[in-house]
Scaffold this motif. Sequence first.
Motif, PDB file in Angstrom:
ATOM      1  N   UNK A 155       0.853  -1.182   0.000  1.00 29.46           N
ATOM      2  CA  UNK A 155       0.000   0.000   0.000  1.00 29.46           C
ATOM      3  C   UNK A 155       0.892   1.237   0.000  1.00 29.46           C
ATOM      4  N   UNK A 156       0.291   2.383  -0.301  1.00 27.42           N
ATOM      5  CA  UNK A 156       1.027   3.644  -0.305  1.00 27.42           C
ATOM      6  C   UNK A 156       0.814   4.372   1.018  1.00 27.42           C
ATOM      7  N   UNK A 157       1.592   5.443   1.219  1.00 25.87           N
ATOM      8  CA  UNK A 157       1.429   6.272   2.426  1.00 25.87           C
ATOM      9  C   UNK A 157       0.027   6.848   2.494  1.00 25.87           C
ATOM     10  N   UNK A 158      -0.520   7.265   1.349  1.00 29.37           N
ATOM     11  CA  UNK A 158      -1.865   7.842   1.324  1.00 29.37           C
ATOM     12  C   UNK A 158      -2.910   6.806   1.709  1.00 29.37           C
ATOM     13  N   UNK A 159      -2.756   5.575   1.222  1.00 30.45           N
ATOM     14  CA  UNK A 159      -3.716   4.515   1.554  1.00 30.45           C
ATOM     15  C   UNK A 159      -3.620   4.137   3.024  1.00 30.45           C
ATOM     16  N   UNK A 160      -2.416   4.249   3.608  1.00 31.28           N
ATOM     17  CA  UNK A 160      -2.226   3.853   5.008  1.00 31.28           C
ATOM     18  C   UNK A 160      -3.026   4.741   5.954  1.00 31.28           C
ATOM     19  N   UNK A 161      -3.220   6.019   5.585  1.00 28.98           N
ATOM     20  CA  UNK A 161      -3.900   6.952   6.486  1.00 28.98           C
ATOM     21  C   UNK A 161      -5.335   6.522   6.784  1.00 28.98           C
ATOM     22  N   UNK A 162      -5.996   5.876   5.815  1.00 30.57           N
ATOM     23  CA  UNK A 162      -7.387   5.458   6.004  1.00 30.57           C
ATOM     24  C   UNK A 162      -7.547   3.943   6.034  1.00 30.57           C
ATOM     25  N   UNK A 163      -6.446   3.233   6.221  1.00 33.16           N
ATOM     26  CA  UNK A 163      -6.509   1.765   6.230  1.00 33.16           C
ATOM     27  C   UNK A 163      -7.251   1.286   7.485  1.00 33.16           C
ATOM     28  N   UNK A 164      -8.130   0.286   7.373  1.00 29.16           N
ATOM     29  CA  UNK A 164      -8.901  -0.169   8.551  1.00 29.16           C
ATOM     30  C   UNK A 164      -8.044  -0.729   9.677  1.00 29.16           C
ATOM     31  N   UNK A 165      -6.794  -1.150   9.389  1.00 27.64           N
ATOM     32  CA  UNK A 165      -5.920  -1.686  10.431  1.00 27.64           C
ATOM     33  C   UNK A 165      -4.802  -0.704  10.816  1.00 27.64           C
ATOM     34  N   UNK A 166      -5.044   0.601  10.635  1.00 26.68           N
ATOM     35  CA  UNK A 166      -3.990   1.577  10.907  1.00 26.68           C
ATOM     36  C   UNK A 166      -3.638   1.665  12.386  1.00 26.68           C
TER      37      UNK A 166
END
Length: 527
Positions: A155-166
């Motif tokens: 995943x990218x940094x942008x996707x990580x911000x809203x990832x359900x397992x963040x």
Amino acid sequence: MPTSTASQQLFMYSTVVSDVGTVRSNNQDSAFAGEHLIAICDGMGGHAGGDTASTIAIRSLAHIEQDNVDGDVQVVSHMMATSVMAAHDAIVGKAKRERRLAGMGTTVTSVALVAGCWVLAHIGDSRAYLLHDGHLVRMTSDHSYVQHLIDTGRISEAEARNHPQRNVVMRVLGDFDIDSRPDIAIHKAHPGDRWLLCSDGLCGVLEDSTLEEVLSTCADQEECAQRLVSMALRAGSTDNVTAVIADATLALDADAFDLPHQTPLVGGAASASLETIADIVNEPVASAPPLREGKQSPAARAAALRSGKDPNEEPKQPEQRVAQPSSVREDNGDRVNTDTGEIPIVQKRNGRISADPNDPEVAKAIRNEHIEERKTKRSRKFRNRIITILIIILVLLGVAGVGVGTYRWSQTKYYIGDNNGKVAIFQGVPTSIFGAKLSHAVTDTNMKTSDLPPSWREQLDQGISFDTYGEAKSHTRLIKKQLNDAKRKQEARQQEKAEAEQKAKDEAAKKATDQAAQTNKSGGDKS
């Protein structure tokens, strides 16, 4: 003749602002801001466990504020690592003694200034940022599941911000047999360096570009920390929010009388232990300044309504206080006094002023105040109850209208959860409508939830959601790998212990054999 940069001595000024936020009932963050040490610890593990764990970590680190003044970078780096591991042992020991604290843990991110160098210790997903020459650099790497996905290119940094397992943390100090050694790094310190240590309640909602702008443009430390915490809350942060700011400054004459000095500040949960921390650093410490503004966002008003509070009522902020070390407290004869509440002052008919609670007129005034307080509370509760009922009616009507659509959508999702004590993959979402569950188990694993780290168990209790079955299956393999790694480490330690014991036995047996042979030889010589 100007003094060279090499001969100039660096000093550190620091401050901290920590707020419980708009949703949590208590602050589980703890922070320390001194002249030689800054630290942020984000606790986890329930209402009582998180604040206890983070407070233990701050107490374990606080001694570095006075113990790092000798100027040996390697000694201080070793001291920080051992202090973090000591905090881990203390957390585990306390959790074993008090069952209600089982599963508690905390992150640790701390920085010490020693001999012109920054010594950084880090474990967990709290972050450290360094502003140098106007550019912001993230100095820590999150020990989290989403960071693992970023590092592996999934995943990218942008996707990580809203990832359900963040929020899934893979390494913390806690009540579990995992590696408690922190990452240690040493960097050259420069005049004008500015540090930001923060919990994920802040960096989880504000972009790095926003942090860089505020840190670069707001010179006043406290104002900078106030602004960052307020911005995080207005941006919708639902967690505790803590920001520690520290600046490196020059003292041109290290022998001058008026060297830079500040009273260390303690923020968050650890501020309830001011006297203890004052004894550890052997100097006065103060609680962190409270947040001045930033809680009047729509999210804050909604949270107030849900908890039955008046959304227009400004929350009462605790006052700052200073604690002296025990030697000063004993000299001053300070004792903790029970707070009995304020007694009203009454002017009697003869003109005399009285505040004696035994005076009938004063006693009557006290009763009248209590009656008015009860009336005000009843009126507020009734108004809040009506508002709550209206909200519930609207919510129920909305749920009834979209119930069928919600169920169909839920069956396109998957999550990992607890199924009778074992890790299982469920189809659906971990919730129910009118008592009807929107999920069912489709795949069981052989992993027991009791074998998992606390941070994983907390996520399983809520359900770790995925868009596809393949993603859920991949995540269970990652969990199993973590368990196997932990088991191998434990088996290796047991093997090393067994080999050491066997070696000691062999040496003892050899020694006994040699002594017997020596005795027999001596007897033969005499005969």
